[in-house]
Write a protein that holds these residues in place. Sequence first.
Motif, PDB file in Angstrom:
ATOM      1  N   PHE A  65       0.864  -1.179   0.000  1.00 58.49           N
ATOM      2  CA  PHE A  65       0.000   0.000   0.000  1.00 58.49           C
ATOM      3  C   PHE A  65       0.897   1.223   0.000  1.00 58.49           C
ATOM      4  O   PHE A  65       1.927   1.260   0.689  1.00 58.49           O
ATOM      5  CB  PHE A  65      -0.881   0.031   1.257  1.00 58.49           C
ATOM      6  CG  PHE A  65      -1.996  -0.969   1.259  1.00 58.49           C
ATOM      7  CD1 PHE A  65      -3.181  -0.710   0.577  1.00 58.49           C
ATOM      8  CD2 PHE A  65      -1.873  -2.161   1.945  1.00 58.49           C
ATOM      9  CE1 PHE A  65      -4.219  -1.638   0.583  1.00 58.49           C
ATOM     10  CE2 PHE A  65      -2.903  -3.093   1.964  1.00 58.49           C
ATOM     11  CZ  PHE A  65      -4.081  -2.825   1.272  1.00 58.49           C
ATOM     12  N   CYS A  66       0.545   2.244  -0.749  1.00 59.62           N
ATOM     13  CA  CYS A  66       1.370   3.457  -0.783  1.00 59.62           C
ATOM     14  C   CYS A  66       0.508   4.652  -1.139  1.00 59.62           C
ATOM     15  O   CYS A  66      -0.352   4.577  -2.025  1.00 59.62           O
ATOM     16  CB  CYS A  66       2.509   3.305  -1.792  1.00 59.62           C
ATOM     17  SG  CYS A  66       3.759   4.619  -1.670  1.00 59.62           S
ATOM     18  N   GLN A  67       0.755   5.754  -0.440  1.00 60.39           N
ATOM     19  CA  GLN A  67      -0.009   6.962  -0.715  1.00 60.39           C
ATOM     20  C   GLN A  67       0.637   7.812  -1.808  1.00 60.39           C
ATOM     21  O   GLN A  67       0.048   8.777  -2.273  1.00 60.39           O
ATOM     22  CB  GLN A  67      -0.153   7.794   0.564  1.00 60.39           C
ATOM     23  CG  GLN A  67       1.159   8.297   1.154  1.00 60.39           C
ATOM     24  CD  GLN A  67       0.957   8.966   2.501  1.00 60.39           C
ATOM     25  OE1 GLN A  67      -0.003   8.671   3.206  1.00 60.39           O
ATOM     26  NE2 GLN A  67       1.851   9.873   2.857  1.00 60.39           N
ATOM     27  N   TYR A  68       1.849   7.435  -2.236  1.00 59.78           N
ATOM     28  CA  TYR A  68       2.511   8.138  -3.325  1.00 59.78           C
ATOM     29  C   TYR A  68       2.073   7.538  -4.654  1.00 59.78           C
ATOM     30  O   TYR A  68       1.704   6.369  -4.726  1.00 59.78           O
ATOM     31  CB  TYR A  68       4.028   8.058  -3.204  1.00 59.78           C
ATOM     32  CG  TYR A  68       4.621   8.856  -2.060  1.00 59.78           C
ATOM     33  CD1 TYR A  68       3.829   9.677  -1.261  1.00 59.78           C
ATOM     34  CD2 TYR A  68       5.979   8.786  -1.777  1.00 59.78           C
ATOM     35  CE1 TYR A  68       4.373  10.406  -0.227  1.00 59.78           C
ATOM     36  CE2 TYR A  68       6.543   9.516  -0.735  1.00 59.78           C
ATOM     37  CZ  TYR A  68       5.733  10.320   0.040  1.00 59.78           C
ATOM     38  OH  TYR A  68       6.277  11.035   1.065  1.00 59.78           O
ATOM     39  N   ASP A  69       2.164   8.337  -5.715  1.00 56.83           N
ATOM     40  CA  ASP A  69       1.735   7.886  -7.031  1.00 56.83           C
ATOM     41  C   ASP A  69       2.853   8.075  -8.064  1.00 56.83           C
ATOM     42  O   ASP A  69       2.655   8.707  -9.107  1.00 56.83           O
ATOM     43  CB  ASP A  69       0.476   8.644  -7.461  1.00 56.83           C
ATOM     44  CG  ASP A  69      -0.299   7.892  -8.546  1.00 56.83           C
ATOM     45  OD1 ASP A  69      -0.310   6.644  -8.500  1.00 56.83           O
ATOM     46  OD2 ASP A  69      -0.872   8.540  -9.433  1.00 56.83           O
ATOM     47  N   ARG A  76       2.390   2.041  -6.969  1.00 56.19           N
ATOM     48  CA  ARG A  76       1.880   3.402  -6.792  1.00 56.19           C
ATOM     49  C   ARG A  76       0.403   3.370  -6.384  1.00 56.19           C
ATOM     50  O   ARG A  76      -0.296   2.362  -6.570  1.00 56.19           O
ATOM     51  CB  ARG A  76       2.060   4.191  -8.089  1.00 56.19           C
ATOM     52  CG  ARG A  76       1.209   3.701  -9.231  1.00 56.19           C
ATOM     53  CD  ARG A  76       1.647   4.300 -10.567  1.00 56.19           C
ATOM     54  NE  ARG A  76       0.733   3.944 -11.648  1.00 56.19           N
ATOM     55  CZ  ARG A  76       0.756   2.777 -12.280  1.00 56.19           C
ATOM     56  NH1 ARG A  76       1.622   1.851 -11.921  1.00 56.19           N
ATOM     57  NH2 ARG A  76      -0.099   2.535 -13.257  1.00 56.19           N
ATOM     58  N   ALA A  77      -0.075   4.486  -5.843  1.00 60.53           N
ATOM     59  CA  ALA A  77      -1.430   4.539  -5.291  1.00 60.53           C
ATOM     60  C   ALA A  77      -2.485   4.185  -6.323  1.00 60.53           C
ATOM     61  O   ALA A  77      -3.495   3.544  -6.014  1.00 60.53           O
ATOM     62  CB  ALA A  77      -1.691   5.930  -4.712  1.00 60.53           C
ATOM     63  N   ILE A 114       2.561   4.448   4.189  1.00 62.99           N
ATOM     64  CA  ILE A 114       1.183   4.400   4.681  1.00 62.99           C
ATOM     65  C   ILE A 114       1.037   5.369   5.847  1.00 62.99           C
ATOM     66  O   ILE A 114       1.962   5.543   6.645  1.00 62.99           O
ATOM     67  CB  ILE A 114       0.790   2.977   5.118  1.00 62.99           C
ATOM     68  CG1 ILE A 114       1.844   2.382   6.060  1.00 62.99           C
ATOM     69  CG2 ILE A 114       0.608   2.078   3.910  1.00 62.99           C
ATOM     70  CD1 ILE A 114       1.460   1.042   6.640  1.00 62.99           C
ATOM     71  N   ARG A 115      -0.133   6.025   5.916  1.00 58.98           N
ATOM     72  CA  ARG A 115      -0.436   7.039   6.941  1.00 58.98           C
ATOM     73  C   ARG A 115       0.509   8.233   6.832  1.00 58.98           C
ATOM     74  O   ARG A 115       0.091   9.326   6.516  1.00 58.98           O
ATOM     75  CB  ARG A 115      -0.396   6.442   8.354  1.00 58.98           C
ATOM     76  CG  ARG A 115      -1.434   5.382   8.616  1.00 58.98           C
ATOM     77  CD  ARG A 115      -1.547   5.099  10.110  1.00 58.98           C
ATOM     78  NE  ARG A 115      -2.379   3.935  10.378  1.00 58.98           N
ATOM     79  CZ  ARG A 115      -2.613   3.456  11.584  1.00 58.98           C
ATOM     80  NH1 ARG A 115      -2.060   4.041  12.652  1.00 58.98           N
ATOM     81  NH2 ARG A 115      -3.390   2.390  11.735  1.00 58.98           N
ATOM     82  N   SER A 116       1.791   8.016   7.143  1.00 60.34           N
ATOM     83  CA  SER A 116       2.782   9.087   7.049  1.00 60.34           C
ATOM     84  C   SER A 116       4.161   8.455   6.967  1.00 60.34           C
ATOM     85  O   SER A 116       4.338   7.266   7.257  1.00 60.34           O
ATOM     86  CB  SER A 116       2.710  10.007   8.272  1.00 60.34           C
ATOM     87  OG  SER A 116       3.133   9.325   9.448  1.00 60.34           O
ATOM     88  N   GLU A 182       5.632  13.845  -5.919  1.00 64.35           N
ATOM     89  CA  GLU A 182       5.438  13.876  -4.470  1.00 64.35           C
ATOM     90  C   GLU A 182       6.733  13.664  -3.702  1.00 64.35           C
ATOM     91  O   GLU A 182       6.777  13.856  -2.480  1.00 64.35           O
ATOM     92  CB  GLU A 182       4.418  12.811  -4.057  1.00 64.35           C
ATOM     93  CG  GLU A 182       3.024  13.087  -4.603  1.00 64.35           C
ATOM     94  CD  GLU A 182       2.175  11.829  -4.644  1.00 64.35           C
ATOM     95  OE1 GLU A 182       1.075  11.856  -4.076  1.00 64.35           O
ATOM     96  OE2 GLU A 182       2.610  10.838  -5.244  1.00 64.35           O
TER      97      GLU A 182
END
Length: 423
Positions: A65-69, A76-77, A114-116, A182
């Motif tokens: 899981f990753c919040q970056y794209d 990637r997200a 994830i999260r931060s 990002e």
Amino acid sequence: MDLNSKLAILADAAKYDASCASSGGVKRNSVGGRGLGSNEGMGICHSYAPDGRCISLLKILLTNFCQYDCLYCVNRASSNVPRARFTVDEVVHLTLDFYRRNCIEGLFLSSGIIRSADYTMEQVVEVARCLREDHDFRGYIHLKTIPDAAPELLQRAGRYADRLSINIELPTEQGLAALAPEKDGAAIKRSMARLRIHIEEAKAEAQETARAPAVSLPGARPRRARPKAFAAAGQSTQMIVGADGATDATILATSAQLYGGYRLKRVYYSAFSPIPDASSSLPLQAPPLLREHRLYQADWLMRFYGFEAGEIAAGSGGMLSLEMDPKLAWAVAHPERFPVDLNAAPRELLLRVPGLGVKAVDRLLLARRVRRLRADDLKRLHVPQRRVLPFVVLADHRPAATSAPLAQAVAMAKAPPVQSALF
């Protein structure tokens, strides 16, 4: 999701990270019944992939899981891939279990964000802490650190890991801004600088401790204070090759800056691999694997042979030749520097002769103290005659004035060995 299913997903997701060599770690073992594991000696078994690659580290992501794209990343997200996440205890259990089965010698752990950044880094560090402190694990640990994480988390990571790495990702700021907006190139380099400072401070402390007199209590053996270790195997990074328009000359210039500015142990090069549902900004085809191989050869020339980045890929539009290795290509482009007299040339010039490696040069220097070197001596010293003779002068050999010997050496080099795919 059961543990085996998670392992299948997160081990596969980690395969694109090439920077997981285990060289340079502190020697630790469990001799005497204390602790678990070792990162030295022949008692460590290795598993092998079908194509013959040695796999000695459990190489996984904590989560994909990753919040970056990032456009080049399969995790990637916006990527449509199966997702999974390990708990800290699951990673610890897997590492110990695989080690007890003699499948691995250590752990390479990376993660999506994830999260931060701080939360993710805390989880990664906790895995290493638990292995070291709760289970007294003495094997090799390599942690992929997150540059945006708090400095104190990076400092904690270095207490438990043999090596830390922060991926620079792409060789130019423009490429990073276009494909991974990002990510902050300045933050990556700040974190590299912090790691360099901590590593150098730990080395200085170790040297002072070694010089300090041993302290003893009445009736006890003298003991020296144990210095605090910090990523004793140093830090490394990785660059993706072929995802943007950077030339080989640009990639090598960036590597030279990283080696000089941050004292990196290794820069790894990973040929871009097209991913499903890729962005139109990315190339449709992967670069030739031979390009990645040539970059590693050029990197070796910078690190061990005294070559400058600017002279290795000076021609051909800044691209390395795919037909011959960079050292031979440099020699062909500089005929005025040859032939080299093996009985008189200094070490730095001998290192520029195609076919002569560092060990071979050292053997030649020792041998010529005793006698003048002849052509037959090369064979006794395990030097490849056919590659070396067109470029050197010996007591009984001088290359012909024509270009035939040089053309023969070039023709031999134009049949490179077949390189297997990494995956």
